[in-house]
Design a protein around this motif. Structure first.
Motif, PDB file in Angstrom:
ATOM      1  N   ALA A 119      48.613  -2.640  35.597  1.00 36.72           N
ATOM      2  CA  ALA A 119      49.405  -1.419  35.810  1.00 36.72           C
ATOM      3  C   ALA A 119      48.642  -0.445  36.709  1.00 36.72           C
TER       4      ALA A 119
ATOM      5  N   LEU B 133      49.902   1.325  40.135  1.00 45.04           N
ATOM      6  CA  LEU B 133      50.017   2.792  40.212  1.00 45.04           C
ATOM      7  C   LEU B 133      49.139   3.338  41.326  1.00 45.04           C
TER       8      LEU B 133
ATOM      9  N   CYS C 200      55.944  -1.755  32.246  1.00 43.43           N
ATOM     10  CA  CYS C 200      54.847  -2.551  31.680  1.00 43.43           C
ATOM     11  C   CYS C 200      55.215  -3.085  30.297  1.00 43.43           C
TER      12      CYS C 200
ATOM     13  N   ALA D 284      49.333   7.563  36.339  1.00 47.01           N
ATOM     14  CA  ALA D 284      50.725   7.724  36.794  1.00 47.01           C
ATOM     15  C   ALA D 284      51.017   9.196  37.077  1.00 47.01           C
TER      16      ALA D 284
ATOM     17  N   LEU E   4      56.139   5.399  35.457  1.00 49.90           N
ATOM     18  CA  LEU E   4      55.568   4.402  34.544  1.00 49.90           C
ATOM     19  C   LEU E   4      56.375   4.412  33.262  1.00 49.90           C
TER      20      LEU E   4
END
Ligand SMILES: NC(=O)c1ccc[n+]([C@@H]2O[C@H](COP(=O)([O-])OP(=O)(O)OC[C@H]3O[C@@H](n4cnc5c(N)ncnc54)[C@H](OP(=O)(O)O)[C@@H]3O)[C@@H](O)[C@H]2O)c1
Length: 320
Positions: A82, A86, A94, A112, A119
């Protein structure tokens, strides 16, 4: 941004179901896939019509042709995967468990927020029509005042320490893999816990093969949440109230029927809408959030994800 061009990290069990459900999402397409095994990635790309198969995570992100990435690697990789997306400025959906612990989750959330990139945890159940209908009935007091919620999620999984289900490096154990669903039901429907007790059984490598959390919520109602790899259980969630009972039938966390039984014992079945596997609802929601320029979901915000991760940490601290 009309059509959302999705990339996927991971090409396993859940990635396949999610990719099939993309057919039920308007204005969404599978653009690219990466998996650690190039042959599996290529096969996946071919099966689901991806426009390209990437050689690495960086390769997946570098082309500038993605509007969002679905992270479908095991939980132990979520933090790294992730963050890579990002930091490249690409929105992320996710998979659960969102991270290994709340520290990792907070880092992902802070990244994020700092970079102003969307996110969301893929807590698909929160978006299912059956869950929404059950939640609505409870809020309308269809069972009166809440007394208890009892939820079990168990399947017989042979002990295989190399598999992600059991591997501690990948977040193995029943709590993070399936226990979060009964606990999500308890907290989302009954509110925060006032107190709880944990009973658990350890696998030979130390991870939890069975875990049961019994507690009392701030409103006074009780919950009993079981997750186990040792046996197949009913996989139902039963909410008892002063005026009746609401049951989320097997499998409670999917597109499932609801049964509402009044205090005279008369039952009404509310049949689920069965379309795809049910992953299309979360995916469509992410698309709508992105089209509206949102940085997080108003339905399953990052604060809810973080609270859930903190609660999972607290449970593990109580596992002595
Ligand atoms: N929302 C849901 O209903 C649902 C259902 C099931 C799972 N999940 C979640 O989805 C995630 C994946 O689960 P799954 O059942 O799809 O697992 P899976 O079938 O094992 O697939 C995981 C994918 O990640 C790859 N992978 C495994 N270990 C890796 C590593 N160390 N580094 C990089 N890639 C690795 C696998 O590659 P190989 O094929 O080479 O092993 C595969 O491509 C988990 O976090 C799980 O909790 C969600």
């Amino acid at each position: 941004m009309k059509t959302i061009r999705w990339g996927i990290l991971g090409a396993g069990h859940i990635a396949g179901k999610w990719a099939l459900d993309l057919a039920h999402v308007e204005d969404a397409t599978l653009q690219a896939v990466w998996a650690r095994n190039p042959a599996k990635a290529a096969e996946f790309g071919k099966s689901f019509g991806a426009n390209r198969v990437a050689n690495s995570v960086q390769d997946l992100l570098a082309e500038g042709d993605l509007d969002a990435v679905y992270v479908a690697t095991p939980h132990g990789r979520h933090h790294e995967d992730a963050l890579a997306c990002l930091e490249a400025g690409i929105p992320v959906l996710c998979e659960k468990a969102f991270a290994l612990d709340s520290r990792q989750a907070l880092e992902m959330i802070e990244c994020a927020r700092t970079r102003k990139v969307f996110l969301m945890e893929a807590l698909w159940t929160r978006f299912l029509p059956s869950f929404l209908e059950g939640k609505r009935l409870l809020e309308e007091k269809a069972v009166g005042q809440y007394l208890s919620i009892t939820t079990d999620f168990g399947f017989a999984a042979p002990y295989a320490p190399q598999s992600r289900l059991w591997d501690p490096q990948m977040g193995g154990g029943a709590l993070l893999d399936i226990g979060l669903y009964p606990l999500f039901f308890a907290r989302e429907l009954f509110g925060p816990f006032a107190e709880f007790k944990v009973e658990w059984i350890r696998a030979p490598n130390g991870v939890d093969r069975r875990i049961q959390v019994r507690g009392r919520h701030l409103g006074g109602a009780r919950s009993d949440s079981l997750a186990t790899f040792d046996e197949n259980t009913s996989c139902r969630s039963v909410i008892e109230g002063t005026l009746g009972t609401l049951t989320f039938e097997r499998m409670f966390h999917t597109q499932t029927d609801l049964v509402l039984t009044n205090s005279q014992g008369v039952s009404k079945r509310i049949e689920a809408i069965h379309q795809g596997h049910g992953y299309q609802y979360e995916t469509a929601h992410v698309g709508n959030c992105l089209r509206h320029g949102l940085l997080e979901s108003p339905i399953w915000p990052l604060s809810s994800t973080l609270e859930q991760m903190e609660f999972l940490d607290a449970i593990r601290q109580a596992m002595t």
